[in-house]
Design a protein around this motif. Sequence first.
Motif, mmCIF file in Angstrom:
data_model
loop_
_atom_site.group_PDB
_atom_site.id
_atom_site.type_symbol
_atom_site.label_atom_id
_atom_site.label_comp_id
_atom_site.label_asym_id
_atom_site.label_seq_id
_atom_site.Cartn_x
_atom_site.Cartn_y
_atom_site.Cartn_z
ATOM 1 N N PRO C 132 0.837 -1.188 0.000
ATOM 2 C CA PRO C 132 0.000 0.000 0.000
ATOM 3 C C PRO C 132 0.875 1.242 0.000
ATOM 4 O O PRO C 132 2.039 1.193 0.389
ATOM 5 N N HIS C 133 0.237 2.327 -0.422
ATOM 6 C CA HIS C 133 0.975 3.553 -0.670
ATOM 7 C C HIS C 133 1.855 3.954 0.510
ATOM 8 O O HIS C 133 3.057 4.147 0.376
ATOM 9 N N GLY C 134 1.252 4.027 1.674
ATOM 10 C CA GLY C 134 1.989 4.498 2.843
ATOM 11 C C GLY C 134 3.201 3.629 3.127
ATOM 12 O O GLY C 134 4.297 4.130 3.386
ATOM 13 N N LYS D 41 -8.173 1.076 2.038
ATOM 14 C CA LYS D 41 -8.955 2.223 1.571
ATOM 15 C C LYS D 41 -8.935 2.284 0.046
ATOM 16 O O LYS D 41 -9.980 2.290 -0.610
ATOM 17 N N SER D 42 -7.749 2.312 -0.519
ATOM 18 C CA SER D 42 -7.658 2.400 -1.982
ATOM 19 C C SER D 42 -8.362 1.213 -2.624
ATOM 20 O O SER D 42 -9.084 1.357 -3.608
ATOM 21 N N THR D 43 -8.176 0.041 -2.035
ATOM 22 C CA THR D 43 -8.823 -1.144 -2.589
ATOM 23 C C THR D 43 -10.324 -0.941 -2.666
ATOM 24 O O THR D 43 -10.942 -1.225 -3.696
ATOM 25 N N PRO D 83 -7.611 8.769 -8.214
ATOM 26 C CA PRO D 83 -6.849 7.726 -7.531
ATOM 27 C C PRO D 83 -5.650 8.284 -6.776
ATOM 28 O O PRO D 83 -5.240 9.414 -6.989
ATOM 29 N N GLN D 84 -5.156 7.431 -5.900
ATOM 30 C CA GLN D 84 -3.944 7.784 -5.180
ATOM 31 C C GLN D 84 -2.755 7.620 -6.128
ATOM 32 O O GLN D 84 -2.796 6.833 -7.049
ATOM 33 N N GLY D 85 -1.714 8.387 -5.919
ATOM 34 C CA GLY D 85 -0.519 8.224 -6.731
ATOM 35 C C GLY D 85 -0.736 8.641 -8.162
ATOM 36 O O GLY D 85 -0.248 8.039 -9.112
ATOM 37 N N ALA D 158 -12.481 10.089 -3.929
ATOM 38 C CA ALA D 158 -11.204 10.799 -3.843
ATOM 39 C C ALA D 158 -10.304 10.090 -2.847
ATOM 40 O O ALA D 158 -10.646 9.967 -1.670
ATOM 41 N N ASP D 159 -9.169 9.586 -3.348
ATOM 42 C CA ASP D 159 -8.252 8.808 -2.516
ATOM 43 C C ASP D 159 -7.152 9.710 -2.002
ATOM 44 O O ASP D 159 -6.250 10.096 -2.742
ATOM 45 N N GLU D 160 -7.248 10.069 -0.738
ATOM 46 C CA GLU D 160 -6.278 10.969 -0.099
ATOM 47 C C GLU D 160 -6.006 12.179 -0.984
ATOM 48 O O GLU D 160 -4.883 12.418 -1.411
ATOM 49 N N PRO D 161 -7.065 12.973 -1.264
ATOM 50 C CA PRO D 161 -6.962 14.040 -2.255
ATOM 51 C C PRO D 161 -5.980 15.134 -1.867
ATOM 52 O O PRO D 161 -5.423 15.788 -2.740
HETATM 53 MG MG LIG Z 1 -4.261 3.928 -0.534
#
Ligand SMILES: [Mg+2]
Lengths: 373, 296, 237, 239, 353
Positions: C132-134, D41-43, D83-85, D158-161
């Motif tokens: 995961p990102h973090g 969360k992203s999933t 998305p994130q990233g 919104a993923d960690e916008p």
């Molecule tokens: Mg994430």
Amino acid sequence: ADTTTVRVGLLVSLSGTYATVGEDMQRGFKLYLDTHGGKLGGRKVDLIVGDEGDGPATAVPAAQKLLERDRVVALTGLVGGATVDKVQTLTTEKKIPLVGANARPAFTPVGGKPRDLAYTWHTSYNSDEPGIAIAEYVKAQVGDGEVYAIGPDYQGGYDELRGFTDTFTRLGGKLANPDGKTTFTPFPSTENFLPYLNKAAETKPKAVYTFYAGAAAVAFVKQYAQSDLRDVPLYAAGFLTEGSVLTAQGPAATGIRNVLNYSPTLPNPTNQEFVAAWSAAGHTGQPTTFAMASYDAAAVLDRALAAVDGEVTGEKLNTAIGQVGRIVSPRGDWQFHPIERRPVQRWYLREVKADGPVLSNVLVQDLTTLPTT
Amino acid sequence: MSEGRGAVRVDAYLIPVVDGVAYGLLLAIAAAGLTVAFGAGGVLNLAHGTLIAAGGYIAAATSSGTWPSLAAAVALAAIAGAAGGGVLAAATAGLRGRGHLDQALLTFGVALIGGDLLTTVYGPDTLRPRLPATLEGTVEAAGHRYPVDRLAVLVIAVLVVAAGYVVLHRTRAGRLIRATVDDRAMVAGIGVNPRLVDAAVLMCAGALAGLAGALSTPILGVGPGTADTALLLSLIIVVCGGLGSVPGALAAALAVGVVQTLGVTSFPQLAPYLLVGAMTVVLLVRRRSLPGQAAA
Amino acid sequence: MVATGLRHAYGYLTVLDLDTFTVAPGDRHAVIGPNGAGKSTLLNLLAGATRAQSGAITYNGQTITRRQAAWRARAGIGRTFQHPSVYPDLTVLDCVRMGGWHHRRHPERTPLEVLDLVGLIDHADVLSATLPHGHRRMLDLAVALAGQPRLLLLDEPAAGLTDAETTRLLDILDGLPSWMAVVLVEHHMDVVAALATWITVLHHGRRLTDGPADRVRADPAVAALYLGPGGDDAAGQ
Amino acid sequence: MLQVSDLTVGYHRDDAVLREVCLDLTAVAVHAIVGPNGAGKSTLLHTLAGHLRPTAGTVWCEGRDVTRWRPHQAARTGVALAPQGRRLWPSLTVAEHLTVTRPARHRPGSTFSVDELLEVFPALAGRLHHHGHQLSGGEQQMLTIARALHTAPRLLLADEPTEGLAPTVARQVTAVLQQLPQRGATVLVTLPHVRAAAALTDTVHVLTTGHLSHPVTASDGQAERLLRDHLTLTNPHAE
Amino acid sequence: MSRQAGRGVAEALTTWHRSGSTWVALGVAAAAVGVVALSADAYLHATAARMLPLALLAVSVAVVTGHAGLPTLGQVAPYAAGAYTTARLALAGVEQAAVHLLTAAVAGAVLAGLLGVVLIRYRGTVFLMLSLGVAELTAITAAQWRQVSGGTDGLAGIPAVRLAPGLPPLVADRAVLLYAAAVALCATVGAVILLGGERRMLLSAVRGNEARARASGHRVTAYLWAVHTGAGAIAGIGGALLIHTHRWITPADVGFATAALALLAVVIGGAASLPGAAAGAIAVLAVRDVIAVWLPGHAPLLLGALFVAAVYLLPGGLTALSARLRPPTPSRRPNHVAHASGSPARPTARSTP
Ligand SMILES: [Mg+2]
Ligand SMILES: Nc1ncnc2c1ncn2[C@@H]1O[C@H](COP(=O)(O)OP(=O)(O)OP(=O)(O)O)[C@@H](O)[C@H]1O
Ligand SMILES: Nc1ncnc2c1ncn2[C@@H]1O[C@H](COP(=O)(O)OP(=O)(O)OP(=O)(O)O)[C@@H](O)[C@H]1O
Ligand SMILES: [Mg+2]
């Protein structure tokens, strides 16, 4: 062992750039068999065909299969010079006669020692002979004018052009090419000849001599008719307009004068039978020199096998071939040159003319006999 | 006298350049399909050459020297090309995300099969369609002859290239195509089905290839060797021009054209090396600022 | 390390134009500024990822302006990426191994210890692409630490971290040897506050101001441009 | 607009990342999800946007079962993912990013014109002709959000916008997200911690290793407590 | 503590598994050669022997494509260097195998090294096209440089090689096969060993994320150059084998067609696996030279069918076959959710044509 049937290997291009030639040669050989009850020298023939492809990379494996798997007593066909050059070493090792029916390379000596040609025969000609044969005629036509020589940049091209330029200059002719050397175009990549032709036109030649075959021949002839050279007479080795390419070239080819060891319009009876049989077999167009040479290869084997008694081996057959003597052929009778092991034959001047509905290479006159004995 | 020589010198370069441009534009058409498929659509389509050959054969078989038959030939070739593109789209659909090499393997396989079928159907001979007499002829220009058919191709090429430029660089369709190559999932994320984009791209590319075949056959003829030559030249043009850039591809095509005319006649002894050499030089000196080549 | 007259432009757009930028051993130097101010560009120039178009960089009294990124890394300049950047095909553990490659003979910390430090020890065997990102951010840090840098360049290490992870990050950074120099690019003012002794504020590639941490954060100009009305606290996300 | 019941998602058959997650997004409002890194969360967002296929459970959209819909179908019905990233298109310029996406006029939705978006993100206005990979991290984040907004979403995921955004910009994004419900759009936003969520909305869901809590009010310490409990019993380093 | 120990074991197992399959493959190859050699059929021997040079070329391509991540058509250049050097040596009367192999390897390495200096700075499509340029130039040069290469017709009747000064030349098909197989196996094993363990990890890291590798102090360019040069040596040896098994050569054998076959063979084999690449090459030649002779004129058709079949039936190549029989390893990121990947450009940036 079974002495009533023999296995003969026919190795020709059935795929790739030279497939057309290969097809013709296969038809020629089969035509002889069909017109002779499927027998050569009284023996039933088990003909095994191999695909030469684009060159040695595919041809040698096929040849090896014919020699070692099928144990043929003779190998014939072979379109490309490079192929003959490589396969010849195999057949010689295996003591199996190779009766080539098309290209005959120079067999350059390797490591100083000349190549052993004891088992190598050809029913065709040396690549430089067309040029040698026509040079004198061209010289006569242009008088003291200059001739522009152009050809494809590979071994076949060098030989064909060298034959002409050497003889022509020996006869006192001059080449129009800058620095007096033949212009060679990259092969097979060149498909746009217009720049070369326009360049050539600037040298104001009295005539042009060339050799191309297959796709290049089509493009060359068509673009020649569109270039500034259009009105300059074009002389060529016969392959430029031989066979299927002629139909593709269409009217653009009319009037091209070319030299070859055969013309479908030769008046001799053997040829008339041959041509008749050809169309009877349902082949479109007229027979080509490729078909004719392959047909003759069958004839050679026919006579040689007849002379062998008992079981047929490579050695026996080879000696027999050495003694076949005179071959009655559509191109006019010929026999093997004792040392060169290729035909001593006549060469003809032909011109592309409308012969009825189709274009044809019509016989104009005899030129000379080569090689001189 | 001196004036005459001057004239000669001018022609010596003028005509080859004109011819180079015409030939280059011919190549531009041949490469157009690949620019769309590979340059923009990201599908390394090694069957491109075969589609061109197919177009050529169809044209050669259809065109019989009359204008209607010529039109029919061109149309049929384009349609066949599009169909071929559709087949490729279906075939490559399953390969998404498996990298270009697998696409190369597949499309090359298809190319071999297609080539074999073509020679089985049309035979190994080199074919050339009959054109209406006016096109077969030549026109006089500055004391030189020039083939009409090439001039015709020149015009059509300009049209095709212009259209291609507008579509790829000025319309939403073009942006969608490029976006799909960059990140399919996000294209789906804005409500467009990426698979449709792929299919559309390959079918357009195929149609262009077929068209190219139909247009180039009268001049160059079509035979067993056509596919390879066409593919090689197209690849060179597309990559040298910078993937996905129509102006780039056009420039590259013209360059190749001129190299193949002026170059080969000016430096005959270098002729074999010129094309590949030129490509290598271009690739070596050009900044790698292509999308997708950007440093991460 | 001293950088003077650093200037970098993309085409006509000058994104960095900095007269001097100095980092001494033991510094905890934060670089803040609006998005697009040139912070990452600065780090890339210092780390050698992009070649400085003009200006000179000296490191331990030696000019390294023309040195490759790899050379600088071996010389002890380690970095993390704003976009956490790892080796997708390698496991987490192997990634750290790669980071510590040049010290593999006698490392200060074994790869596993480094993983333990950043709290990824349980993920040591997963493909790093699936993190995961973090966690990927923490792994990026771990890879950098494994290289045993003497100057550590961090590009937004706390972005996307939860409170817990952030506290861990702060612990790690506090725990760094005092001789190590750290340049920190960060938008989380609480992280900056907790760590930085010196702050440089970039704007449009130029230095807006710099000075001791508390003074700069008090600076109204900075607040107006960057922190906005709410001040630090609201900037915490 | 969406209703999620007993959703189970995983990346390979054996282990699930999300287990029996239930979530009700019918209320047009801002819903926030907080949770530790790796919680899923992203999933979850990728699943709702159709990029991942759930192994169990159903997603309802206005009475229709849309569990197995594909991303483009989701997008057409008004689900937009930021998305994130990042995930921009390197070969498209900023301007092209905003023109290739189409606000669907035929349905009610929070339509943002390009000019509006450039007002929200002035930084982008100066970069219209930069390519996706030529942007700074924050600018990329802005463009990601702008792109999602430009599709006139009815549900914005919104993923960690606010990740990587300067405080001022972050606050602006927060403001925009808060406006969306007035424009008739639901928002589901993931955030790394409760404080950020509190700035946005009052009801947050807490996601801890695959389990989603019922909505709790952000302001009182409930959510924090949930998280802390979870953390203390997973990894002792936390405090 | 115990956790770490457990992990150690697990690792050891996985690495053994990875390299293990390679060794198994090599063993199978050796066995296969043995079986062929035992049969009495000279044609079989000759055919098998003729496949080994291309197999070795494919191995060298796999090294560059699979391990350095640079899809290449250019390895025919060192291949040609090795081949023509060997041919010239043989024609000049030097006939010891050892000498041939050594000089060929050196020639190949040197040429690849020189080319590498230029090529290594490029990636992806541009690299591929540059390498295509190399392939074309190789063939053209071979055709033009007549005094060395014998022109477009090439060289024929090259004397056979001798294992040692005293011994008779290697002409018998079986002997040639055994010799060629031994050389090919040794070369492959050498490559496998050199690319094993940590180096393998190093290269896959460099492939995966160059910027990161540089930032960790890895000399990316140097690594890639070394790999490219080493691969050149292997190709050179392949060239020597070409002469030893064929005893003739034409420019076409070192041109684009050969390069393409080798690259496709590598894809069939599964890019990173060297034995896989060799197997792929043998499969390709078996179809073209053995199966196709029963269907004269349709070799292209069969070859095409093979390629298409390979794409669909063997995703990931021959070597993935064995992998799929094993219990599933941690799966890659499914490509529809690439959110785990590096820079936004990555999905396309690194993907190789
Ligand atoms: Mg994430
Ligand atoms: N592509 C993938 N393949 C396999 N597992 C994955 C993949 N992506 C994520 N995971 C796993 O799924 C779990 C949840 O990941 P996810 O990215 O949803 O977490 P997250 O809550 O978004 O974390 P963060 O706050 O760091 O973004 C993690 O354990 C991760 O390892
Ligand atoms: N490759 C590029 N080409 C053109 N412009 C670029 C490129 N990379 C960055 N820029 C521009 O340079 C400026 C500075 O970028 P940089 O990444 O240094 O900003 P930053 O300070 O890190 O911002 P953030 O806080 O968002 O990360 C940005 O405005 C960006 O648009
Ligand atoms: Mg930044």
